[in-house]
Design an enzyme around this catalytic site. Structure first.
Site: not given
Ligand SMILES: [Zn+2]
Length: 272
Positions: A2-3, A112, A153
């Protein structure tokens, strides 16, 4: 996993039902999901406490208890689900069940055991919150700030979008979708993006996440909303999981590559 849109959907669902409810009973079927407290300490801190608010930060749900009794932090990670229902049930994946004062139940399922439940007095106790970047759907996420933290970056832009200290809540599915909307190849280094591309990408982040929240998230594998239903954004995915299918924009085939160990989908024609 889930984001942001999925966790936000669960937050909205739960906030509609459980505010001002108190926790009457807690059954822990598998104590391994409780990560930072003993079982007794965990249940003692929650029993008979009232839920004042449900917040989200990044991919974490935060249940704030009344009278400064602290916070229950739930991080579903890959497989955790929070399901609110009138009936109590025990699926094989149910690890914790909370009985609420409104007669309903909140179940934490996790097939899990990747997810975690933690009780804290202050959110800064958890490294996750100390290192998290700006919330992309809040006013703290500005185009100027985004540009500034992106420019130095040299990592691939897709990997940077998924860095939780760079921007909160974006994972593998939405990173691919955002880059498609922004017309940017996932393998481009962040510093190679020009100002126009950065602005377009910034707008794509907000657009994709807002639409996904509106569609109640994407169900891929185990995500379900607070009522156990699937999200509708699965039907709106432009590239994720569409390897070799035709691009909805230019009709050429979608490619899949592995970028830093994660499946990455893009259109080589629409994304430069
Ligand atoms: Zn295309």
């Amino acid at each position: 996993m889930p984001e942001l849109p999925e966790v936000e959907t669960i937050r909205q669902d739960l906030a509609r039902h459980i505010l001002r409810c108190s926790i009457q009973k807690i059954i822990v079927y598998d104590r391994r999901v409780i990560r930072n407290k003993t079982l007794k300490n965990f249940t003692d801190r929650l029993m008979r406490k009232t839920i004042a608010a449900v917040h989200r930060r990044g991919k974490a749900l935060i249940f704030e208890l009344e009278k400064k009794f602290g916070f229950l932090v739930v991080q579903p990670m890959m497989t955790g689900q929070l399901v609110y229902s009138k009936e109590e049930f025990r699926a094989s994946a149910t690890k914790v069940r909370f009985q609420l004062s409104n007669g309903h139940y909140l179940h934490y399922n996790d097939s899990r055991l990747f997810g975690r439940l933690q009780m804290v007095a202050d959110l800064s106790e958890l490294k996750y919150f100390r290192s998290i970047g700006p919330e992309p759907l809040s006013s703290e996420f500005t185009c100027e700030g985004f540009k500034k933290s992106l420019k130095p970056r040299s990592v691939p832009i897709k990997a940077l979008l998924m860095e939780h200290s760079f921007v909160a809540g974006i994972g593998n599915i939405y990173a691919s979708e955002i880059l498609f909307q922004g017309g940017i190849h996932p393998n481009r280094t962040a510093r190679s993006l020009n100002d126009q591309e950065i602005t377009t990408l910034y707008q794509a982040i907000i657009k994709v996440l807002k639409e996904a929240v509106r569609a109640r998230g994407t169900s891929f594998r185990s995500y379900r909303d607070g009522h156990g239903q699937e999200g509708r954004y699965s039907k709106k995915l432009m590239v994720y999981g569409r390897e070799r299918a035709n691009c909805f924009s230019c009709a050429r085939p979608i490619n899949k590559i592995i970028l830093r160990g994660r499946s990455t989908f893009f259109c080589p024609n629409c994304q430069k």
